[in-house]
Scaffold this active site. Structure first.
Site, PDB file in Angstrom:
ATOM      1  CG  HIS A 165     131.910  57.458  21.182  1.00  0.00           C
ATOM      2  ND1 HIS A 165     132.557  58.672  21.071  1.00  0.00           N
ATOM      3  CD2 HIS A 165     130.710  57.720  21.766  1.00  0.00           C
ATOM      4  CE1 HIS A 165     131.780  59.615  21.585  1.00  0.00           C
ATOM      5  NE2 HIS A 165     130.646  59.076  22.005  1.00  0.00           N
ATOM      6  CD  GLU A 166     127.479  55.558  20.899  1.00  0.00           C
ATOM      7  OE1 GLU A 166     126.931  55.665  22.015  1.00  0.00           O
ATOM      8  OE2 GLU A 166     127.696  56.535  20.161  1.00  0.00           O
ATOM      9  CD  GLN A 209     125.307  59.154  24.654  1.00  0.00           C
ATOM     10  OE1 GLN A 209     125.237  58.210  23.879  1.00  0.00           O
ATOM     11  NE2 GLN A 209     125.654  60.366  24.264  1.00  0.00           N
ATOM     12  CB  CYS A 239     129.943  62.755  22.543  1.00  0.00           C
ATOM     13  SG  CYS A 239     128.900  61.827  23.678  1.00  0.00           S
ATOM     14  CG  LEU A 240     124.154  62.876  20.005  1.00  0.00           C
ATOM     15  CD1 LEU A 240     122.955  61.951  19.855  1.00  0.00           C
ATOM     16  CD2 LEU A 240     123.968  64.143  19.177  1.00  0.00           C
ATOM     17  CG  HIS A 264     128.441  56.861  25.936  1.00  0.00           C
ATOM     18  ND1 HIS A 264     128.633  58.000  26.688  1.00  0.00           N
ATOM     19  CD2 HIS A 264     128.506  57.260  24.643  1.00  0.00           C
ATOM     20  CE1 HIS A 264     128.808  59.040  25.870  1.00  0.00           C
ATOM     21  NE2 HIS A 264     128.745  58.612  24.624  1.00  0.00           N
ATOM     22  N   GLY A 287     125.070  57.760  16.891  1.00  0.00           N
ATOM     23  CA  GLY A 287     125.027  56.706  17.900  1.00  0.00           C
ATOM     24  C   GLY A 287     124.533  57.254  19.220  1.00  0.00           C
TER      25      GLY A 287
HETATM   26 NI    NI Z   1     128.866  59.741  22.846  1.00  0.00          NI
END
Ligand code: NI
Length: 168
Positions: free
Chosen positions: A133-134, A51, A91-92, A137, A46
């Site tokens: 989670h997304e 991000q 998380c990226l 963000h 995701g």
């Molecule tokens: Ni993330």
């Protein structure tokens, strides 16, 4: 298509609160394609526009094994949630850090597709966690915010040190 740069915690731009998408045009389509390419290359499941330093309410997601089930969520919102579940998250934007986070177990998501058409998804397990989670963000929140201050400080120091080493 082009790969985009993913911001790394504790970059303050991860704190941006994303604005609703109002125009469903080519630039939105191109952004979502570039975000998908960036997510697949990472690899991740995701990615939220915040991000990649674009403060718009746009998320791409693909939880499938074959990586052929891309979901594009525009203006996603949770309209119902129930239960609690604890899952290990990564998380990226927080590379190589994994920690347990408590979230709602089931959610009903309302969003628009890339053409602006509204839809709803009922999700549980990993999909429900990923959606929460997304959406975090998009509200300037990162999963490490749920951890204790001590753990968060340790993660921040580790990632700042790695960024310095990468620049040096
Ligand atoms: Ni993330």
């Amino acid at each position: 298509m082009a790969k985009l740069e993913i911001l790394t915690y504790p970059d303050s731009r991860l704190r941006q609160v994303a604005k609703p998408v109002t125009e469903f045009n080519d630039s939105l389509r191109i952004l979502s394609e570039n975000m998908a390419e960036t997510m697949y290359a990472a690899p991740g499941i995701g990615l939220a526009a915040v991000q990649v330093d674009v403060p718009l309410r746009l998320v791409v997601m693909d939880l499938s094994e074959e990586k052929d089930q891309l979901k594009v969520l525009v203006n996603p919102e949770i309209i119902h949630q129930e239960g609690t579940v604890c899952m290990q998250e990564g998380c990226l934007s927080v590379p190589e850090i994994y920690a347990d986070v408590e979230r709602a177990e089931k959610v009903t998501l309302r969003a628009q597709d890339i053409n602006g058409k509204a839809f709803e998804i009922e999700a549980d397990e990993l999909l429900a966690v990923c959606i929460q989670h997304e959406i975090d963000h998009l509200n300037g929140k990162v999963f490490v915010d749920y951890l204790s201050r001590m753990k968060r400080d340790r993660i921040r120091k580790k990632l700042l040190k790695e960024t310095r080493l990468a620049v040096a």
